[in-house]
Design a protein around this motif. Sequence first.
Motif, PDB file in Angstrom:
ATOM      1  N   TYR A 183       0.830  -1.206   0.000  1.00  0.00           N
ATOM      2  CA  TYR A 183       0.000   0.000   0.000  1.00  0.00           C
ATOM      3  C   TYR A 183       0.865   1.256   0.000  1.00  0.00           C
ATOM      4  N   ASP A 219      -6.047  -6.140  -0.174  1.00  0.00           N
ATOM      5  CA  ASP A 219      -7.334  -5.531   0.141  1.00  0.00           C
ATOM      6  C   ASP A 219      -7.660  -4.592  -1.025  1.00  0.00           C
ATOM      7  N   LYS A 221      -8.868  -1.017  -0.147  1.00  0.00           N
ATOM      8  CA  LYS A 221      -7.778  -0.152   0.303  1.00  0.00           C
ATOM      9  C   LYS A 221      -6.881   0.254  -0.865  1.00  0.00           C
TER      10      LYS A 221
END
Length: 298
Positions: free
Chosen positions: A217, A247, A250
Amino acid sequence: LFLKRSAATGGTLLAPAMACAHKHAAPKPLFEISLAEWSLHKTLFSKKMTNLDFPQVSKEKFGITAVEYVNQFFKDKATDQKYLTELKKRCDDLGVTSLLIMIDGEGHLGEAEESRRKQVIDNHKKWVEAAKVLGCHSIRVNAHGVGKSDEEKAANTTKGLRGLSEFGQQHDINVIVENHGGLSSNGKWLSKVLKDVELPNCGSLPDFGNFGGYDRYMGIRELMPFTKGVSAKSHNFDGRGNETRTDYVKALKLVLDAGYRGHVGIEYEGRKISEEAGILATKKLLLAVRNQLAKNYS
């Protein structure tokens, strides 16, 4: 807009039918979905389909009308104008858009020795030209630098990318780098390289799943300022249809928060279900997340 003149006043009025159609125009989706050819690599390597078949398979089997090629599946056709013209015609006839070509096997753009680096740049030029013929916006390259230190590898990679990107500018083609192993999977390192190239057509292709031990991320966030495309890597899915390693909510929030509204490419690499099932599962997940996030973005 279609206008009609009022007989009584001589003024102009918006035709009611057109006004209604404009009022109810469907909103543009947050992002479009494309299909990376690597998702079908087992089928292609087994000769059950060819690169020429890919656009039709993408549209008719998966309902996806934007494709991302992999040069491994037509590696001897980069300068074959007859072949490229036929592929372009098939896409045009189907209403399929060619987005990019992923390039492997042409050497390291970050070679330390200038003559070797120049040769690698030259090796890639034919793919820039092929991408132009097909109507693509980019070629995806790898950025595995050569050198004694991370800084030296970065400097050499910057030189190689700048040289190829300058050639790409002549053809209106972007040169984009995927996080694809080695230092390229370090978002901080790669984002600095892309910044140092200082050319607008040199960008990134963030892949959700190719960050190795690096925080994916954080890596997505670092690469998004340079992005020309996004690769939604998938492997396995849980009982609710969510990807087990990434995810997607996300990850896609990071993509959308950066202002990106282009294509997100499906790249399925799993083994537990078939390629066809994996592509469809990834598409279903992307659509679900797109719908879920629609209310949060204009």
